[in-house]
Design an enzyme around this catalytic site. Structure first.
Site, PDB file in Angstrom:
ATOM      1  N   PHE A 141       0.867  -1.177   0.000  1.00 29.78           N
ATOM      2  CA  PHE A 141       0.000   0.000   0.000  1.00 29.78           C
ATOM      3  C   PHE A 141       0.904   1.226   0.000  1.00 29.78           C
ATOM      4  CE2 PHE A 141      -2.342   3.535   1.718  1.00 29.78           C
ATOM      5  CZ  PHE A 141      -3.505   3.497   0.966  1.00 29.78           C
ATOM      6  N   ASP A 226       9.588   3.193   1.659  1.00 21.92           N
ATOM      7  CA  ASP A 226       8.358   3.899   2.017  1.00 21.92           C
ATOM      8  C   ASP A 226       8.161   3.796   3.527  1.00 21.92           C
ATOM      9  OD1 ASP A 226       5.795   4.763   2.552  1.00 21.92           O
ATOM     10  OD2 ASP A 226       4.890   3.797   0.811  1.00 21.92           O
ATOM     11  N   LYS A 255       2.652  11.377   6.797  1.00 21.55           N
ATOM     12  CA  LYS A 255       1.840  11.140   7.992  1.00 21.55           C
ATOM     13  C   LYS A 255       2.358  11.888   9.213  1.00 21.55           C
ATOM     14  CE  LYS A 255      -0.402   6.890   6.461  1.00 21.55           C
ATOM     15  NZ  LYS A 255      -1.671   7.537   6.116  1.00 21.55           N
TER      16      LYS A 255
END
Length: 398
Positions: A141, A226, A255
């Site tokens: 993801f 990531d 985030k």
């Protein structure tokens, strides 16, 4: 303001149905706790999918935002502003790199890294134009842009959004030999999550990241890590790659870099890699804006003390101990790393039902892939709150 349960339908009357939220309407929040419109408090065990690593409204972050709001919030990159250089310098120091490209969302950071890898492949490695390929892991993801969902294996994220961009090859997650076998003369990068978050906190075998780093170095391929969910304290280290003493070619961050205050993302890399970008080749109106940079600098300052990484390790060990005591006839697997966990229920036990029962007992958590309850409480959570979280989860599992 007062809102009844039946008003939940009104709240979504004009909204796209791209989410299926739990039936709670949050009005206030502080630290590890949120309060709904009826005044009921809940322990937040999701922390905005790790965007709230430092809790809700951390005073240092709110203070930085308030101070910057009184000065300047946006200039665009058409001009310099006084927060940009210091933010880039601070983030370069934190990541051990010497060049930073700020964006806004995690997906933008991923797209930026893809562009860097492809341009590097053409201009430095010598891959024939428009032939570059990037290896990705199954069950990944990395975001929801049309490029990214094209190399997803999640049908909910991928189906009916094609045609998809070419140039990506999937390999099994955790299988370094498969990466080595898939690399050819067109391969410019390997893009991986050091821990797969949305997949349910999937942790690779020991030594996997070290092998990926060895392979990519030896084969002249970039390693793009990531760390949008796994980074910035979540795994008990600043970056999950540190758990195996690995330094990728490019860090992808987001985030928690915005502290739950504003969206902030970035990629960091060595200068010779980042210099494939030239004026006009990439940009963002809001990327690197003064407000984002001020908050991002405050986030970096919190991480540089080491306090939050230590809390991730210590409280993560406490969480893991509690979760591993859950009944094996109802829990198929527990996966934990730092203050992050995926609880795989036995077949036939929907994770959504468990999360709704947890909600009724004052704890917010979220299901993923039907059978997994995922937990990511903020790093400001206390020992007693971790114990409470485990107790409520155990009761909800039944």
């Amino acid at each position: 303001m007062t809102t009844t349960t039946t008003d939940l339908h009104a709240l979504e009357a004009h909204a796209a149905h791209n989410y299926h939220p739990l039936p709670v309407v949050i009005a206030e929040a502080e630290g590890a706790w949120v309060t709904d419109v009826h005044g009921r408090r809940y322990l937040d065990a999701l922390a905005g999918y790790s965007a709230l690593n430092f809790g809700h409204r951390h005073p240092t972050l709110i203070g930085a935002a308030e101070a910057q709001l009184r000065r300047v919030t946006l200039t665009s990159r058409a001009f310099h502003h006084d927060q940009f250089g210091p933010f880039c310098s601070d983030l370069a120091r934190l990541t051990g790199m010497d060049a930073v490209l700020p964006m806004n969302t995690g997906a933008e950071a991923v797209e930026t890294a893809i562009k860097l890898a492809r341009r590097w492949g053409y201009r430095v490695k010598g891959v024939p134009r428009d032939q570059a390929t990037i290896l990705v892991a199954r069950e990944n993801f990395h975001g929801r842009t049309t490029t990214i969902v094209g190399f997803s294996t999640d049908p909910d994220a991928r189906d009916d959004f094609g045609p998809y961009a070419p140039g990506f090859r999937q390999v099994p997650y955790g299988d370094a030999a498969a990466i080595e076998a898939a690399i050819d003369d067109t391969t410019v990068a390997v893009l991986l999550e050091p821990v797969q978050g949305e997949a349910g906190i999937r942790i690779p075998p020991a030594g996997y990241l070290r092998e990926v780093r060895r392979i990519t170095h030896e084969r002249g391929v970039l390693f793009l890590a990531d760390e949008i969910q796994s980074g910035l304290g979540r795994t008990g280290t600043t970056f999950a790659c540190e758990l195996e003493d690995v330094v990728p070619d490019v860090f992808l961050l987001g985030k928690a870099l915005g502290g739950g205050v504003v969206p902030v993302s970035a990629i960091t890399a060595r200068r010779e890699l980042m210099d494939v970008f030239t004026p006009g080749s990439h940009g963002s109106t809001f990327g690197g804006n003064p407000l984002a940079c001020a908050v991002g600098r405050a986030v970096i300052g919190l991480l540089e003390t080491g306090e939050f990484q230590a809390r991730g390790r210590e409280l993560g060990a406490r969480l893991a101990a509690g979760l591993h005591a859950l009944p094996s006839d109802k829990v198929a697997e527990v996966r934990t790393i730092g203050l992050w966990a995926g609880i795989e229920l036995v077949p036939g036990r929907p994770a959504r039902d468990v999360c709704e029962r947890m909600l009724a007992n004052g704890v917010l958590a979220k299901d993923t892939h039907e059978t997994t309850v995922r937990l990511a409480p903020p790093l400001v959570v206390t020992e007693s709150e971790v114990d409470r979280l485990v107790e409520v989860l155990a009761d909800a599992i039944g």
